[in-house]
Write a protein that holds these residues in place. Structure first.
Motif, PDB file in Angstrom:
ATOM      1  N   SER A  73       0.824  -1.206   0.000  1.00  0.00           N
ATOM      2  CA  SER A  73       0.000   0.000   0.000  1.00  0.00           C
ATOM      3  C   SER A  73       0.862   1.260   0.000  1.00  0.00           C
ATOM      4  CB  SER A  73      -0.926   0.001   1.224  1.00  0.00           C
ATOM      5  OG  SER A  73      -1.786  -1.109   1.223  1.00  0.00           O
ATOM      6  N   TYR A  74       1.310   1.651  -1.195  1.00  0.00           N
ATOM      7  CA  TYR A  74       1.986   2.923  -1.417  1.00  0.00           C
ATOM      8  C   TYR A  74       3.358   3.018  -0.747  1.00  0.00           C
ATOM      9  CZ  TYR A  74      -2.916   3.804  -2.264  1.00  0.00           C
ATOM     10  OH  TYR A  74      -4.213   3.696  -2.681  1.00  0.00           O
ATOM     11  N   SER A  75       3.866   1.970  -0.174  1.00  0.00           N
ATOM     12  CA  SER A  75       5.153   2.051   0.516  1.00  0.00           C
ATOM     13  C   SER A  75       5.839   0.698   0.436  1.00  0.00           C
ATOM     14  CB  SER A  75       4.946   2.453   1.984  1.00  0.00           C
ATOM     15  OG  SER A  75       6.170   2.424   2.678  1.00  0.00           O
ATOM     16  N   ASP A  76       7.168   0.704   0.468  1.00  0.00           N
ATOM     17  CA  ASP A  76       7.935  -0.539   0.406  1.00  0.00           C
ATOM     18  C   ASP A  76       8.154  -1.154   1.777  1.00  0.00           C
ATOM     19  OD1 ASP A  76       8.166  -0.365  -2.342  1.00  0.00           O
ATOM     20  OD2 ASP A  76       9.989   0.845  -2.240  1.00  0.00           O
ATOM     21  N   GLU A  77       7.791  -0.437   2.811  1.00  0.00           N
ATOM     22  CA  GLU A  77       7.969  -0.969   4.148  1.00  0.00           C
ATOM     23  C   GLU A  77       6.715  -0.736   4.980  1.00  0.00           C
ATOM     24  OE1 GLU A  77      10.614   1.333   6.696  1.00  0.00           O
ATOM     25  OE2 GLU A  77      10.897   2.716   5.029  1.00  0.00           O
ATOM     26  N   ILE A  78       6.505  -1.590   5.973  1.00  0.00           N
ATOM     27  CA  ILE A  78       5.331  -1.473   6.827  1.00  0.00           C
ATOM     28  C   ILE A  78       5.634  -0.477   7.939  1.00  0.00           C
ATOM     29  CG2 ILE A  78       3.791  -2.707   8.373  1.00  0.00           C
ATOM     30  CD1 ILE A  78       4.287  -5.220   6.780  1.00  0.00           C
ATOM     31  N   VAL A  79       4.880   0.607   7.951  1.00  0.00           N
ATOM     32  CA  VAL A  79       5.047   1.644   8.958  1.00  0.00           C
ATOM     33  C   VAL A  79       3.751   1.759   9.740  1.00  0.00           C
ATOM     34  CG1 VAL A  79       5.531   4.076   9.394  1.00  0.00           C
ATOM     35  CG2 VAL A  79       6.677   2.894   7.508  1.00  0.00           C
ATOM     36  N   PRO A  80       3.769   1.578  11.058  1.00  0.00           N
ATOM     37  CA  PRO A  80       2.536   1.756  11.840  1.00  0.00           C
ATOM     38  C   PRO A  80       2.033   3.190  11.714  1.00  0.00           C
ATOM     39  CG  PRO A  80       4.250   0.651  13.132  1.00  0.00           C
ATOM     40  CD  PRO A  80       4.909   1.176  11.895  1.00  0.00           C
ATOM     41  N   ILE A  81       0.790   3.330  11.309  1.00  0.00           N
ATOM     42  CA  ILE A  81       0.185   4.647  11.125  1.00  0.00           C
ATOM     43  C   ILE A  81      -0.743   4.928  12.305  1.00  0.00           C
ATOM     44  CG2 ILE A  81      -1.294   6.056   9.648  1.00  0.00           C
ATOM     45  CD1 ILE A  81       1.482   5.452   8.491  1.00  0.00           C
ATOM     46  N   ASN A  82      -0.525   6.058  12.934  1.00  0.00           N
ATOM     47  CA  ASN A  82      -1.311   6.418  14.111  1.00  0.00           C
ATOM     48  C   ASN A  82      -2.667   6.985  13.709  1.00  0.00           C
ATOM     49  OD1 ASN A  82       0.812   5.700  15.838  1.00  0.00           O
ATOM     50  ND2 ASN A  82       1.731   7.735  15.690  1.00  0.00           N
ATOM     51  N   LEU A  83      -3.713   6.414  14.274  1.00  0.00           N
ATOM     52  CA  LEU A  83      -5.063   6.924  14.098  1.00  0.00           C
ATOM     53  C   LEU A  83      -5.613   7.258  15.481  1.00  0.00           C
ATOM     54  CD1 LEU A  83      -7.582   7.439  12.282  1.00  0.00           C
ATOM     55  CD2 LEU A  83      -8.268   5.080  12.813  1.00  0.00           C
ATOM     56  N   TYR A  84      -6.011   8.501  15.667  1.00  0.00           N
ATOM     57  CA  TYR A  84      -6.491   8.971  16.967  1.00  0.00           C
ATOM     58  C   TYR A  84      -8.014   9.037  16.954  1.00  0.00           C
ATOM     59  CZ  TYR A  84      -1.598  10.333  17.374  1.00  0.00           C
ATOM     60  OH  TYR A  84      -0.223  10.323  17.409  1.00  0.00           O
ATOM     61  N   ILE A  85      -8.615   8.615  18.068  1.00  0.00           N
ATOM     62  CA  ILE A  85     -10.073   8.586  18.183  1.00  0.00           C
ATOM     63  C   ILE A  85     -10.505   9.461  19.357  1.00  0.00           C
ATOM     64  CG2 ILE A  85     -12.123   7.132  18.389  1.00  0.00           C
ATOM     65  CD1 ILE A  85     -10.398   4.760  17.504  1.00  0.00           C
ATOM     66  N   ILE A  86     -11.466  10.331  19.108  1.00  0.00           N
ATOM     67  CA  ILE A  86     -12.044  11.176  20.153  1.00  0.00           C
ATOM     68  C   ILE A  86     -13.392  10.592  20.562  1.00  0.00           C
ATOM     69  CG2 ILE A  86     -12.885  13.467  20.765  1.00  0.00           C
ATOM     70  CD1 ILE A  86     -11.055  14.623  18.667  1.00  0.00           C
ATOM     71  N   PHE A  87     -13.556  10.326  21.860  1.00  0.00           N
ATOM     72  CA  PHE A  87     -14.834   9.848  22.389  1.00  0.00           C
ATOM     73  C   PHE A  87     -15.505  10.986  23.156  1.00  0.00           C
ATOM     74  CE2 PHE A  87     -12.539   5.977  21.627  1.00  0.00           C
ATOM     75  CZ  PHE A  87     -13.513   5.070  21.247  1.00  0.00           C
ATOM     76  N   ARG A  88     -16.662  11.399  22.680  1.00  0.00           N
ATOM     77  CA  ARG A  88     -17.439  12.444  23.346  1.00  0.00           C
ATOM     78  C   ARG A  88     -18.853  11.920  23.537  1.00  0.00           C
ATOM     79  NH1 ARG A  88     -17.479  18.628  21.236  1.00  0.00           N
ATOM     80  NH2 ARG A  88     -15.325  18.418  22.000  1.00  0.00           N
ATOM     81  N   GLU A  89     -19.313  11.965  24.768  1.00  0.00           N
ATOM     82  CA  GLU A  89     -20.649  11.449  25.064  1.00  0.00           C
ATOM     83  C   GLU A  89     -21.731  12.501  24.869  1.00  0.00           C
ATOM     84  OE1 GLU A  89     -20.836   9.648  28.876  1.00  0.00           O
ATOM     85  OE2 GLU A  89     -19.274   8.167  28.459  1.00  0.00           O
ATOM     86  N   ASN A  90     -21.477  13.713  25.296  1.00  0.00           N
ATOM     87  CA  ASN A  90     -22.497  14.767  25.255  1.00  0.00           C
ATOM     88  C   ASN A  90     -22.090  15.860  24.279  1.00  0.00           C
ATOM     89  OD1 ASN A  90     -24.091  13.573  27.419  1.00  0.00           O
ATOM     90  ND2 ASN A  90     -22.445  14.229  28.793  1.00  0.00           N
ATOM     91  N   TYR A  91     -22.818  15.954  23.194  1.00  0.00           N
ATOM     92  CA  TYR A  91     -22.546  16.967  22.180  1.00  0.00           C
ATOM     93  C   TYR A  91     -23.492  18.154  22.388  1.00  0.00           C
ATOM     94  CZ  TYR A  91     -19.686  13.643  19.552  1.00  0.00           C
ATOM     95  OH  TYR A  91     -18.695  12.765  19.157  1.00  0.00           O
ATOM     96  N   HIS A  92     -22.942  19.356  22.343  1.00  0.00           N
ATOM     97  CA  HIS A  92     -23.747  20.560  22.523  1.00  0.00           C
ATOM     98  C   HIS A  92     -24.821  20.673  21.448  1.00  0.00           C
ATOM     99  CE1 HIS A  92     -21.071  21.888  25.658  1.00  0.00           C
ATOM    100  NE2 HIS A  92     -20.020  21.885  24.830  1.00  0.00           N
ATOM    101  N   VAL A  93     -24.489  20.241  20.234  1.00  0.00           N
ATOM    102  CA  VAL A  93     -25.404  20.409  19.115  1.00  0.00           C
ATOM    103  C   VAL A  93     -26.672  19.575  19.280  1.00  0.00           C
ATOM    104  CG1 VAL A  93     -24.465  18.546  17.698  1.00  0.00           C
ATOM    105  CG2 VAL A  93     -25.466  20.541  16.586  1.00  0.00           C
ATOM    106  N   SER A  94     -26.606  18.528  20.104  1.00  0.00           N
ATOM    107  CA  SER A  94     -27.770  17.651  20.293  1.00  0.00           C
ATOM    108  C   SER A  94     -28.911  18.371  21.001  1.00  0.00           C
ATOM    109  CB  SER A  94     -27.376  16.416  21.100  1.00  0.00           C
ATOM    110  OG  SER A  94     -26.380  15.669  20.432  1.00  0.00           O
ATOM    111  N   LYS A  95     -28.593  19.424  21.765  1.00  0.00           N
ATOM    112  CA  LYS A  95     -29.610  20.106  22.566  1.00  0.00           C
ATOM    113  C   LYS A  95     -30.590  20.903  21.724  1.00  0.00           C
ATOM    114  CE  LYS A  95     -26.346  20.500  26.409  1.00  0.00           C
ATOM    115  NZ  LYS A  95     -25.602  21.444  27.294  1.00  0.00           N
ATOM    116  N   ASN A  96     -30.107  21.426  20.590  1.00  0.00           N
ATOM    117  CA  ASN A  96     -30.993  22.284  19.797  1.00  0.00           C
ATOM    118  C   ASN A  96     -31.052  21.873  18.326  1.00  0.00           C
ATOM    119  OD1 ASN A  96     -28.451  23.008  19.036  1.00  0.00           O
ATOM    120  ND2 ASN A  96     -28.530  25.086  19.867  1.00  0.00           N
ATOM    121  N   PHE A  97     -30.679  20.631  18.046  1.00  0.00           N
ATOM    122  CA  PHE A  97     -30.703  20.158  16.662  1.00  0.00           C
ATOM    123  C   PHE A  97     -32.099  19.656  16.346  1.00  0.00           C
ATOM    124  CE2 PHE A  97     -29.690  17.596  12.955  1.00  0.00           C
ATOM    125  CZ  PHE A  97     -28.717  18.367  12.335  1.00  0.00           C
ATOM    126  N   THR A  98     -32.748  20.250  15.350  1.00  0.00           N
ATOM    127  CA  THR A  98     -34.146  19.929  15.038  1.00  0.00           C
ATOM    128  C   THR A  98     -34.320  19.186  13.722  1.00  0.00           C
ATOM    129  OG1 THR A  98     -34.427  22.099  13.991  1.00  0.00           O
ATOM    130  CG2 THR A  98     -34.992  21.924  16.339  1.00  0.00           C
TER     131      THR A  98
END
Length: 485
Positions: A105-130
């Motif tokens: 996949s686009y490279s000759d060597e295997i390089v660990p690629i960092n993927l960051y995940i954000i966990f948010r339980e309460n979104y402000h937009v949920s309060k007034n999203f219609t």
């Protein structure tokens, strides 16, 4: 990670387009690549869909995640480009996955690629999203705005909505081919005495060259003499093509001859011993399937390949009732509905061999339900080792020493095309055909599909050959709809 690195928040559409987009965007961890728990949930909902390409790519993502190391992170352990602003939501949690992409996949060597995940339980937009739809998009946009991240999405409506909220939103165009209709593989040049092609190194292998002789009349007017010379480019040299001899009296009388210059080049490219992949674009009636079948029959007779496999994508014209699962009959009967182009070419060949062929410029469209004709078709296919296969069934197989014809490639994603290509074994020749103007896939467009991607690659590499069949032989009705509707 460098100080000028960017942090990208990915929408689900970017991963469903191709999970390896993560690798490209990361640039070997020079950029921060982030997703939210919303994207993770949407991918999880998609992975059980075994009938769609999106479901397959969702499962590919989780296969990557399943084989990697992960750990919770604090805010201070997130990439520097992410920490430009203070942590605004004290409930946000963070996680890091190290994805191990294969060396291919686009490279000759295997390089660990960092993927960051954000966990948010309460979104402000949920309060007034219609709005009844779009809440998930709004939640993703909220995170991008809070942390001043660059939002990547292939959903144009989401992009516009985010920009209204002053979010830096961009579209990833790694799979988009702009101005694909300007890609040319056939060229014509005038000559007087001897045909010479200058700057031949600028032409890729198997590009089609026609030299047209010109002369000067007594009144000093330049006119064409009618003499033409034809050649294919191969390793920065011209390989001259004697089409009169190639398709003349020495041509197998049981095979249907190419009837125009484009078809002659096309046939010669498929059968060339140094060419393994041929990509062809052309509308219905241009001879894509018919000529590929004739070339395949010659290759089988000469022992170059052991048989022909015809695989056609079973995407229909946005008609769910006509999809494979809703058709009557067993698997072979269902598949038969989609194999008409091949059966039509086979029947036309049988008619030719029986010396009862109709006009050679017209594709056979007779009664395929005739028992006699059906038996003749089946016998012909068995005798010539011709198989039909659904695209989905190529997964998990390895195909050796066959001519494989992939039809309707404009309805394939790049990820599916890569899966097909990696199934090709030793001695196999691959013909990939389609019409970029006939897109039936709901998530693809004329600029984003496997056919145009391969045409673009053919214009940049010597490994793939390509040809555009522009001359079609169709009814007046078909031509009218193609041009004016």
């Amino acid at each position: 990670m460098q100080e000028d690195s960017n942090c990208y928040l990915l929408d689900t559409s970017v991963i469903l387009d191709d999970p390896t987009n993560i690798l490209k965007i990361s640039d070997n961890n020079n950029n921060g690549v982030i997703i939210s728990n919303i994207v993770l949930a949407e991918l999880n909902n998609k992975k059980d869909d075994i009938r769609s390409d999106a479901g397959f790519r969702a499962r590919e993502f989780f296969r990557l995640a399943d084989n990697c190391d992960g750990e919770p992170l604090s805010f201070d352990q997130m990439p520097q480009c992410f920490r430009k602003k203070q942590k605004l939501n004290t409930e946000d949690k963070f996680y890091k996955l190290s994805l191990h992409f294969s060396a291919s996949s686009y490279s000759d060597e295997i390089v660990p690629i960092n993927l960051y995940i954000i966990f948010r339980e309460n979104y402000h937009v949920s309060k007034n999203f219609t709005e009844p739809k779009g809440l998930n998009d709004a939640k993703i946009s909220e995170i991008a705005k809070d942390y001043e991240l660059i939002l990547l999405t292939n959903d144009i409506s989401f992009k516009i909505a985010s920009e209204v909220e002053h979010v830096n939103a961009q579209t990833i165009k790694n799979s988009s081919v702009e101005n694909f209709d300007e890609l040319e593989f056939s060229f014509s040049f005038p000559y007087e005495d001897e045909p010479i092609l200058e700057n031949i190194q600028e032409h890729k292998n198997f590009e089609q060259i026609t030299f047209v002789q010109e002369a000067v009349s007594q009144s000093t007017e330049i006119y064409e003499t009618g003499i033409q010379r034809h050649a294919l480019v191969l390793n920065n040299a011209l390989e001259w093509q004697d089409f009169d001899r190639r398709f003349g009296e020495h041509y197998n009388a049981n095979l249907i001859r190419p009837i125009n210059l484009e078809q002659k080049f096309y046939y010669s490219m498929i059968t060339h011993p140094l060419n393994s992949i041929t990509v062809v674009s052309g509308a219905t009636g241009s001879g894509k399937t018919l000529m590929a079948l004739q070339a395949g029959l010659e290759l089988v007779e000469d022992g170059v390949v052991e048989g022909i496999i015809y695989a056609r994508n079973t995407v229909t014209s946005s008609d769910s009732a006509s999809e494979m699962g809703f058709r009557k009959g067993d698997q072979d009967q269902k598949l038969g509905y989609f194999m008409y182009p091949l059966y039509s070419a086979v029947n036309f060949t049988i008619e030719h061999q029986n010396k009862h062929s109709i006009d050679a410029k017209v594709e056979y469209t007779g009664n395929t339900n005739s028992i006699k004709r059906e038996n003749a078709t089946e016998t012909f296919m068995v005798n010539n080792n011709i198989e039909v296969m659904d695209i989905a069934h190529i997964r998990g197989t390895s195909i050796n020493k066959k001519l494989v014809i992939i039809d309707e490639a404009q309805n394939l994603t790049n990820a599916t095309m890569k899966l097909i290509g990696t199934r090709m074994g030793e001695g196999t020749k691959l013909v990939i055909m389609g019409d970029p103007a006939q897109i039936d896939h709901p998530f693809l467009s004329k600029r984003r599909n496997a056919l145009v991607s391969l045409l673009q690659k053919a214009s940049k590499t010597n490994f793939i050959s390509a040809i555009n069949l522009k001359h079609t032989i169709r009814s007046e009705i078909a031509n009218w709809f193609d041009k004016y509707f």
